[in-house]
Design a protein around this motif. Structure first.
Motif, PDB file in Angstrom:
ATOM      1  N   GLU A  60       0.841  -1.200   0.000  1.00  0.00           N
ATOM      2  CA  GLU A  60       0.000   0.000   0.000  1.00  0.00           C
ATOM      3  C   GLU A  60       0.878   1.254   0.000  1.00  0.00           C
ATOM      4  O   GLU A  60       0.650   2.183  -0.783  1.00  0.00           O
ATOM      5  CB  GLU A  60      -0.895  -0.044   1.243  1.00  0.00           C
ATOM      6  CG  GLU A  60      -2.096   0.884   1.180  1.00  0.00           C
ATOM      7  CD  GLU A  60      -2.898   0.845   2.477  1.00  0.00           C
ATOM      8  OE1 GLU A  60      -3.067  -0.256   3.050  1.00  0.00           O
ATOM      9  OE2 GLU A  60      -3.344   1.924   2.912  1.00  0.00           O
ATOM     10  N   GLY A  61       1.902   1.236   0.858  1.00  0.00           N
ATOM     11  CA  GLY A  61       2.804   2.392   0.963  1.00  0.00           C
ATOM     12  C   GLY A  61       3.559   2.654  -0.329  1.00  0.00           C
ATOM     13  O   GLY A  61       3.655   3.798  -0.780  1.00  0.00           O
ATOM     14  N   ILE A  62       4.083   1.603  -0.941  1.00  0.00           N
ATOM     15  CA  ILE A  62       4.873   1.766  -2.167  1.00  0.00           C
ATOM     16  C   ILE A  62       3.980   2.207  -3.333  1.00  0.00           C
ATOM     17  O   ILE A  62       4.359   3.086  -4.110  1.00  0.00           O
ATOM     18  CB  ILE A  62       5.607   0.452  -2.519  1.00  0.00           C
ATOM     19  CG1 ILE A  62       6.693   0.155  -1.492  1.00  0.00           C
ATOM     20  CG2 ILE A  62       6.206   0.510  -3.929  1.00  0.00           C
ATOM     21  CD1 ILE A  62       7.928   1.027  -1.591  1.00  0.00           C
ATOM     22  N   ALA A  63       2.799   1.598  -3.445  1.00  0.00           N
ATOM     23  CA  ALA A  63       1.895   1.989  -4.528  1.00  0.00           C
ATOM     24  C   ALA A  63       1.553   3.480  -4.425  1.00  0.00           C
ATOM     25  O   ALA A  63       1.608   4.216  -5.401  1.00  0.00           O
ATOM     26  CB  ALA A  63       0.635   1.133  -4.491  1.00  0.00           C
ATOM     27  N   PHE A  98       3.363   5.719  -2.899  1.00  0.00           N
ATOM     28  CA  PHE A  98       4.610   6.449  -3.109  1.00  0.00           C
ATOM     29  C   PHE A  98       4.897   6.625  -4.600  1.00  0.00           C
ATOM     30  O   PHE A  98       5.206   7.717  -5.062  1.00  0.00           O
ATOM     31  CB  PHE A  98       5.750   5.709  -2.411  1.00  0.00           C
ATOM     32  CG  PHE A  98       7.102   6.349  -2.563  1.00  0.00           C
ATOM     33  CD1 PHE A  98       7.349   7.616  -2.051  1.00  0.00           C
ATOM     34  CD2 PHE A  98       8.136   5.681  -3.198  1.00  0.00           C
ATOM     35  CE1 PHE A  98       8.593   8.203  -2.173  1.00  0.00           C
ATOM     36  CE2 PHE A  98       9.391   6.261  -3.336  1.00  0.00           C
ATOM     37  CZ  PHE A  98       9.617   7.526  -2.822  1.00  0.00           C
ATOM     38  N   VAL A  99       4.741   5.533  -5.354  1.00  0.00           N
ATOM     39  CA  VAL A  99       4.986   5.602  -6.805  1.00  0.00           C
ATOM     40  C   VAL A  99       4.011   6.589  -7.445  1.00  0.00           C
ATOM     41  O   VAL A  99       4.408   7.452  -8.237  1.00  0.00           O
ATOM     42  CB  VAL A  99       4.872   4.208  -7.469  1.00  0.00           C
ATOM     43  CG1 VAL A  99       4.919   4.309  -8.982  1.00  0.00           C
ATOM     44  CG2 VAL A  99       5.988   3.286  -6.984  1.00  0.00           C
TER      45      VAL A  99
END
Lengths: 338, 338
Positions: free
Chosen positions: B238-241, B243-244
């Motif tokens: 969730e965090g990376i998605a 962030f991207v």
């Protein structure tokens, strides 16, 4: 500084390792490189470039640890491998630091075996830079020790803080404990135990638990975790970033208008890939060992190798191992007076 | 089917919970809903919509477990809370399933306390759908039990396989053990122990370790992990998605050409957000309990709530709890004959 490079290590060796070495020489003044590997292979690659011969030395080794080798077996049986020899040079003090893009498991084993732990260090950790909204943060351990005790994480916090203080020049870096909830008492046995120790540790600036949904916001400088979780988070991040970019690609192909949009956005999308690209961060470092061992990503191109050499050079310049010893001494003294 | 909905649970209750309930009624024929919460609040929201009065019943409760409440304390002291009452209806058999978007920790506690474990189940697990390149896979445990034993993971594999077999109609679903390496012997104590058990378990189709870099490729149907790691991976994803997507936004603002490109790409980017959006998957389910408890995401909108009700309805239709009992019986018999 004098740095040893495992010329045979990594998916793209020796082509990219040698190309990266040459690039590093042109960017870092006074850098000396020791290229370790099959002499004839290295010389053939070197013949492609112009460089000052006095700045490069070759150490001839006949074995190579392959990416598919069993780590422990390979390190123990392939005694004359380029990786083993690279680390031995660092151990002997013939070089100031060592760099390898080879088999990660083997490098973990070999680094510990050859360089040994600094007295008082419970477990070494692999520390790596990770992008966030404000730039970068340091994460450790990302894979040296899968089963951790809370005491290990407490030392990681101290070693990681020193790294960020010296190399990024951030005063009193904020340390966060990677966890699945923010409140005290959340998580598993390891994180609950680590929280208690970190809270009482006056040598660091502990700000509490941090969830991986929030860790990219850029409020934390040092993210502490066990090696299993750290490695899992790193791989998940890589997997998800690739996944998001792959669905963008699939979606784009569905319409000419999307394709035009993507064309206009191309430099921006490239920028994003660059931001998520680990080769930009110059690899990971083993903290807690009697010597400097830098791990470049297994699929590093010449840029990844060059950046890893730059990081190794920087660590050597500031004599980072001696700085770490001071940190650990404080911890050992504290333990002994308790 | 007859389903109880915690009308007060979640960040957007009661507006979105009631809106989602009405949407579910229009999509599922013969669905009956029991809305649990403050009667006057529910009635005020219901007055916004047209619906058939015979299909909705209200159970009046005076307390609400807030998102910020301490889970265990809240469940034990707020006895007349909408969440507790919703689960009690499922326990009594007044309804076929229950749905809540409320405080996750409280729902874990309350579900176990009210519904109790199926005989033979060591620990219940939270299972959730996760997107991959070929569609979806099931992941469990994503947060019920932080400290797991290998035996727990072995049961998760069996329960998860049953879920995928019945609900997604996949024969002999492929089970992967989430780990930080693919070879046998990799990982921490829990994954090494679990590997041994899964390898010998003839009731499932175990395909080995799977790394989180590869798990999105779509080769695995059921991903088994401990609750700490599962929750961590979910939150990292969730965090990376996010962030991207946030760096895409930042990059876009840097040039008018990028902005034009983004405008053309807008429907595609929306599609991606949708794909990564957990509210599309209808929430998570507690496996291994004597009753059906479905967890919608805390920040569910009406769509998230509607989808969670649909999932609950589907599980109730096939009498999933009875199906699970058969699986566990096999496991218990096997244990007893050993």
């Amino acid at each position: 500084m004098r740095i040893a490079l495992d010329a045979m290590g990594g998916d793209n060796a020796p082509v990219e390792t040698i190309k990266g070495a040459i690039a590093a020489l042109s960017e870092i003044e006074k850098l000396q490189l020791v290229l370790v590997g099959k002499k004839e292979v290295i010389e053939a690659e070197l013949s492609k470039y112009k460089y000052s011969k006095e700045r490069i030395e070759i150490v001839d080794t006949r074995e190579v640890i392959e990416m598919t080798d069993d780590p422990v077996t390979a390190v123990k049986t392939k005694k004359d491998s380029s990786m083993n020899r690279t680390l031995e040079l660092a151990k002997e003090g013939t070089v100031d630091a060592s760099v390898s893009a080879g088999n990660t498991g083997a490098l973990i084993t070999a680094s510990q075996l050859k360089l040994k732990r600094i007295k008082g260090v419970l477990r070494p950790a692999i520390a790596t830079m990770f992008p966030n909204k404000k730039g970068h943060m340091l994460m450790l351990d990302v894979g040296a020790t899968a089963d951790c005790k809370p005491e290990f994480l407490n030392q990681y916090a101290m070693m990681g803080s020193k790294y960020v203080e010296i190399l990024l020049g951030r005063k009193e870096p904020k340390v966060g404990l990677l966890n699945i909830g923010t409140e005290e008492g959340k998580g598993n046995e390891v994180t609950r135990g680590a929280y208690e120790l970190l809270k009482e540790n006056k040598a660091i600036n502990f700000v509490g638990n941090v969830e991986s949904t929030e860790v990219m916001n850029g409020e934390i400088d040092v993210v502490v975790t066990d090696g299993f979780t750290g490695n899992m988070v790193l791989k998940t991040a890589e997997g998800i970033a690739k996944f998001v970019l792959s669905i963008i690609k699939t979606e784009i192909k569905k319409s000419v208008i999307y394709m035009l949009g993507a064309l206009l956005l191309r430099p921006a999308l490239k920028m994003i890939k660059l931001k998520m690209d680990s080769s930009e961060y110059g690899g990971a470092i083993f903290l807690g060992l009697n010597g400097l061992s830098i791990k470049a990503h297994g699929n590093s191109d010449s840029n990844g190798i060059k950046n890893a050499i730059k990081v190794a050079n920087r660590f050597a310049e500031i004599n980072f191992v001696e700085e770490l010893k001071k940190v650990i001494d404080i911890d050992v003294d504290k333990e002994e007076t308790n």
